[in-house]
Design a protein around this motif. Structure first.
Motif, PDB file in Angstrom:
ATOM      1  N   SER A   7       0.828  -1.209   0.000  1.00 20.11           N
ATOM      2  CA  SER A   7       0.000   0.000   0.000  1.00 20.11           C
ATOM      3  C   SER A   7       0.860   1.255   0.000  1.00 20.11           C
ATOM      4  N   ALA A   8       1.974   1.209   0.716  1.00 20.46           N
ATOM      5  CA  ALA A   8       2.852   2.381   0.778  1.00 20.46           C
ATOM      6  C   ALA A   8       3.370   2.750  -0.606  1.00 20.46           C
ATOM      7  N   ASP A   9       3.656   1.727  -1.437  1.00 25.82           N
ATOM      8  CA  ASP A   9       4.144   1.996  -2.791  1.00 25.82           C
ATOM      9  C   ASP A   9       3.050   2.661  -3.630  1.00 25.82           C
ATOM     10  N   ILE A  10       1.832   2.164  -3.493  1.00 24.59           N
ATOM     11  CA  ILE A  10       0.702   2.732  -4.235  1.00 24.59           C
ATOM     12  C   ILE A  10       0.477   4.177  -3.792  1.00 24.59           C
ATOM     13  N   ASN A  11       0.482   4.393  -2.478  1.00 24.30           N
ATOM     14  CA  ASN A  11       0.232   5.743  -1.961  1.00 24.30           C
ATOM     15  C   ASN A  11       1.301   6.732  -2.406  1.00 24.30           C
ATOM     16  N   ARG A  12       2.536   6.271  -2.481  1.00 20.47           N
ATOM     17  CA  ARG A  12       3.621   7.160  -2.922  1.00 20.47           C
ATOM     18  C   ARG A  12       3.392   7.620  -4.357  1.00 20.47           C
ATOM     19  N   ILE A  13       3.015   6.681  -5.227  1.00 25.54           N
ATOM     20  CA  ILE A  13       2.767   7.031  -6.630  1.00 25.54           C
ATOM     21  C   ILE A  13       1.510   7.886  -6.759  1.00 25.54           C
ATOM     22  N   ILE A  14       0.481   7.558  -5.962  1.00 32.22           N
ATOM     23  CA  ILE A  14      -0.753   8.343  -5.974  1.00 32.22           C
ATOM     24  C   ILE A  14      -0.470   9.787  -5.547  1.00 32.22           C
ATOM     25  N   ILE A  34      -8.249  10.890  -9.451  1.00 29.63           N
ATOM     26  CA  ILE A  34      -7.276   9.896  -8.985  1.00 29.63           C
ATOM     27  C   ILE A  34      -7.910   8.516  -8.877  1.00 29.63           C
ATOM     28  N   LEU A  35      -9.120   8.443  -8.316  1.00 29.15           N
ATOM     29  CA  LEU A  35      -9.736   7.134  -8.090  1.00 29.15           C
ATOM     30  C   LEU A  35     -10.346   6.550  -9.361  1.00 29.15           C
ATOM     31  N   VAL A  36     -10.840   7.385 -10.254  1.00 30.96           N
ATOM     32  CA  VAL A  36     -11.321   6.875 -11.542  1.00 30.96           C
ATOM     33  C   VAL A  36     -10.153   6.264 -12.320  1.00 30.96           C
ATOM     34  N   MET A  37      -9.018   6.954 -12.333  1.00 27.80           N
ATOM     35  CA  MET A  37      -7.858   6.412 -13.040  1.00 27.80           C
ATOM     36  C   MET A  37      -7.342   5.148 -12.355  1.00 27.80           C
ATOM     37  N   LEU A  38      -7.423   5.118 -11.026  1.00 28.51           N
ATOM     38  CA  LEU A  38      -7.022   3.914 -10.290  1.00 28.51           C
ATOM     39  C   LEU A  38      -7.909   2.733 -10.675  1.00 28.51           C
ATOM     40  N   PHE A  39      -9.219   2.991 -10.773  1.00 26.70           N
ATOM     41  CA  PHE A  39     -10.155   1.930 -11.159  1.00 26.70           C
ATOM     42  C   PHE A  39      -9.851   1.437 -12.572  1.00 26.70           C
ATOM     43  N   LEU A  40      -9.622   2.369 -13.496  1.00 25.97           N
ATOM     44  CA  LEU A  40      -9.319   1.989 -14.871  1.00 25.97           C
ATOM     45  C   LEU A  40      -8.039   1.158 -14.933  1.00 25.97           C
ATOM     46  N   LYS A  41      -7.024   1.569 -14.187  1.00 27.06           N
ATOM     47  CA  LYS A  41      -5.757   0.819 -14.181  1.00 27.06           C
ATOM     48  C   LYS A  41      -5.962  -0.578 -13.603  1.00 27.06           C
ATOM     49  N   TYR A  42      -6.767  -0.665 -12.557  1.00 28.71           N
ATOM     50  CA  TYR A  42      -7.005  -1.962 -11.918  1.00 28.71           C
ATOM     51  C   TYR A  42      -7.741  -2.927 -12.856  1.00 28.71           C
ATOM     52  N   VAL A  43      -8.840  -2.465 -13.462  1.00 30.14           N
ATOM     53  CA  VAL A  43      -9.596  -3.376 -14.335  1.00 30.14           C
ATOM     54  C   VAL A  43      -8.783  -3.716 -15.578  1.00 30.14           C
ATOM     55  N   SER A  44      -7.949  -2.777 -16.037  1.00 24.63           N
ATOM     56  CA  SER A  44      -7.100  -3.051 -17.204  1.00 24.63           C
ATOM     57  C   SER A  44      -6.039  -4.094 -16.871  1.00 24.63           C
ATOM     58  N   ASP A  45      -5.387  -3.931 -15.722  1.00 23.34           N
ATOM     59  CA  ASP A  45      -4.356  -4.896 -15.320  1.00 23.34           C
ATOM     60  C   ASP A  45      -4.963  -6.270 -15.053  1.00 23.34           C
ATOM     61  N   THR A  46      -6.153  -6.289 -14.465  1.00 23.01           N
ATOM     62  CA  THR A  46      -6.838  -7.561 -14.216  1.00 23.01           C
ATOM     63  C   THR A  46      -7.178  -8.242 -15.537  1.00 23.01           C
ATOM     64  N   HIS A  47      -7.661  -7.459 -16.479  1.00 26.80           N
ATOM     65  CA  HIS A  47      -8.001  -7.968 -17.811  1.00 26.80           C
ATOM     66  C   HIS A  47      -6.765  -8.553 -18.490  1.00 26.80           C
ATOM     67  N   THR A  48      -5.657  -7.843 -18.413  1.00 26.62           N
ATOM     68  CA  THR A  48      -4.407  -8.302 -19.042  1.00 26.62           C
ATOM     69  C   THR A  48      -3.942  -9.618 -18.430  1.00 26.62           C
ATOM     70  N   LEU A 146      -0.929   9.814 -16.616  1.00 22.01           N
ATOM     71  CA  LEU A 146      -0.810   8.475 -17.212  1.00 22.01           C
ATOM     72  C   LEU A 146       0.565   7.875 -16.944  1.00 22.01           C
ATOM     73  N   THR A 147       1.592   8.708 -16.981  1.00 23.54           N
ATOM     74  CA  THR A 147       2.948   8.218 -16.728  1.00 23.54           C
ATOM     75  C   THR A 147       3.102   7.738 -15.291  1.00 23.54           C
ATOM     76  N   ASP A 148       2.515   8.485 -14.348  1.00 22.40           N
ATOM     77  CA  ASP A 148       2.573   8.061 -12.943  1.00 22.40           C
ATOM     78  C   ASP A 148       1.860   6.726 -12.750  1.00 22.40           C
ATOM     79  N   TYR A 149       0.673   6.602 -13.313  1.00 25.31           N
ATOM     80  CA  TYR A 149      -0.102   5.368 -13.124  1.00 25.31           C
ATOM     81  C   TYR A 149       0.530   4.172 -13.830  1.00 25.31           C
ATOM     82  N   ASN A 150       1.285   4.439 -14.857  1.00 25.90           N
ATOM     83  CA  ASN A 150       1.941   3.342 -15.560  1.00 25.90           C
ATOM     84  C   ASN A 150       2.967   2.640 -14.670  1.00 25.90           C
TER      85      ASN A 150
END
Length: 509
Positions: A7-14, A34-48, A146-150
């Motif tokens: 969680s600390a790693d996620i919070n640092r990037i957030i 922030i949370l919409v992009m987090l949701f998009l990243k999560y469902v995208s990574d899960t899909h991948t 986008l670069t941060d979330y990547n």
């Protein structure tokens, strides 16, 4: 080697991602982007990750893997995938591309990502908004976002079951609460209070659990997590559209895809109904907005669900309106209700006093628990928890707990540590299971009041009337104090004599 994302790693990037918006939009709005992009990243990574698993299973046959993906939780159009948007981060219309991607993701998963009236969870946010600056600045900000979330790896195998959205949401609220003011407290219950309320109303397997003012749904999720096994169903309603969207995303990120979260005003238009009646639940929990003005008093007399048959609360204070709705929504003879309230609910008179009297006379009140001050974001006032139990049967006693002095001091808020939560829960369950005799249970902490005592107090539930926390002052030894005064005066006389000597030496006297 531990490759799990912390969680600390996620919070640092957030936190880095939040820099994108500083000085551009109000800090209280950061969370939406922030949370919409987090949701998009999560469902995208899960899909991948799922697609890679199917590819391996079908020995690289992409067509078979794609067919298998059609039965997964979410359908992700290619241009809606986070990677596709990241690859287009330098495009001059990147804000528009993100909005299109979100809209098409919503459309491809219409049954999951829209409300009963067709409103989608992304409808209140636009990454192409002029609020984000002129075109050049906006594009630079979105590219940075986008670069941060990547940098985040949100695949399920990397998260190891962590509460990503919940942890991040709490992190954001904790950091921006002072900027968001009371708004934050309106839809976020601190996790310790949610845990306490969920444990006090712990549901049995198979339970229907409901929160009529669910906010971001953290309390509702905590209540579900108390159930042994995963056999339960979650229901909620939220009046604020943006917060409803966060609740929906929160449910998906916890894997509660079948939760029924409705958007709308619960008091004016309850959405969880069965035919012409309110839907009934085993457990009802909530942290409603305190003393809400203009809650719907004008329509309450004619309420078709008969929620206010014990009386209509005053127009300027909706606390008992929410409580009345919750009690009406709990199963008869078995339902449990737990609600966070301001202390005024315990003793205010007039209409509220009449409703309180009737609820007590109906033998529904099980416990009154006083909490420490400054637990909630945006307000320092102390609150209380009321537990209503429709299964009290012949027992008419009520437990009072004063836990107002049991907390750890925090930087911005006080913290209800686990040891204090455990003490409250153990005291309540001992009362519930053993039928503790009336009177003091734990000195200066808890008391079991009979119905007669509450009636003698004119149905006033103010906790100090039942739990005596008075501390006697230590007896003063007058002779010892006089002796100390005499000694101090003697020492002072000596000091003055020395000062006079120094002044003479310096010819200043």
């Amino acid at each position: 080697m531990n490759n799990k994302v912390q969680s600390a790693d996620i919070n640092r990037i957030i936190w880095q991602a939040c820099d994108t918006f500083r000085g551009v939009i109000d800090p209280s709005q950061y969370k939406d982007y922030i949370l919409v992009m987090l949701f998009l990243k999560y469902v995208s990574d899960t899909h991948t990750e799922k697609f890679e698993q199917y590819l391996k299973k079908y020995e690289g046959n992409e067509a078979r893997a794609q067919r298998a993906m059609s039965s997964e939780r979410f359908i992700i159009p290619e241009h809606s995938h986070f990677k596709s948007l990241y690859d287009k981060r330098n495009e001059p219309n990147i804000g528009e591309l993100i909005d299109i991607g979100l809209a098409d993701l919503e459309d491809a998963n219409r049954e999951k990502l829209t409300s009963s009236d067709g409103a989608g969870i992304f409808r209140n946010i636009s990454f192409n908004s002029s609020n984000l600056g002129d075109k050049k600045d906006k594009n630079a900000r979105l590219k940075n976002l986008l670069t941060d979330y990547n940098k985040l790896d949100l695949k399920p195998s990397s998260l190891d079951g962590q509460d990503v959205l919940g942890d991040t949401y709490e992190f954001l609220i904790a950091n921006f609460a002072s900027d968001a003011g009371k708004k934050a407290g309106e839809f976020y219950t601190p996790k310790e209070v949610s845990t306490l309320l969920a444990r006090l109303t712990k549901s049995k397997p198979g339970a229907r659990i409901y929160d009529p003012t669910c906010g971001s749904a953290s309390l509702l999720i905590k209540a579900g997590q108390q159930v042994e096994g995963k056999n339960f169903s979650l229901y909620g309603q939220e009046a604020n559209g943006s917060t409803w969207a966060l609740a929906m995303m929160n449910m998906f990120l916890h894997g509660f895809d079948n939760a029924s979260i409705r958007w709308g005003d619960t008091l004016r238009n309850p959405k969880h109904t069965e035919g012409d009646n309110l839907m009934k639940f085993d457990t009802v929990v909530a942290n409603p907005p305190f003393s809400l003005d203009k809650w719907g008093h004008e329509d309450a007399e004619e309420d078709k669900y008969h929620r206010f048959n014990r009386g209509v609360p005053p127009k300027s204070k909706g606390d008992w309106a929410f409580i009345s709705h919750m009690i009406a929504s709990a199963y008869e003879a078995t339902g449990m209700v737990g609600v966070v309230v301001p202390h005024g609910v315990l003793f205010r008179g007039s209409a509220e006093g009449r409703i309180r009297k009737q609820v007590i006379e109906d033998n529904l009140l099980d416990a009154v628990i006083g909490l420490p001050a400054n637990l909630f974001f945006g307000t320092g006032i102390p609150a209380a928890i009321l537990i209503f139990n429709k299964a009290k049967e012949q027992r008419t006693d009520t437990l009072f707990i004063d836990a107002s002095e049991e907390y750890d001091s925090g930087k911005n808020q006080n913290v209800l540590a686990e040891k204090y939560i455990n003490r409250i829960v153990e005291t309540y369950y001992r009362f519930k299971a053993e039928g503790v005799s009336p009177g003091v249970v734990k000195e200066k902490y808890s008391y079991v009041a009979t119905l007669d005592e509450i009636q003698e107090n004119e149905y006033n539930l103010n906790i100090p009337r039942y739990v005596d926390t008075f501390e006697e002052e230590a007896e003063i030894d007058v002779s010892a104090v006089q002796e100390e005064i005499d000694q101090l005066e003697s020492e002072l006389l000596g000091v003055r004599e020395k000062m006079q000597g120094y002044l003479k030496e310096l010819n200043l006297n």
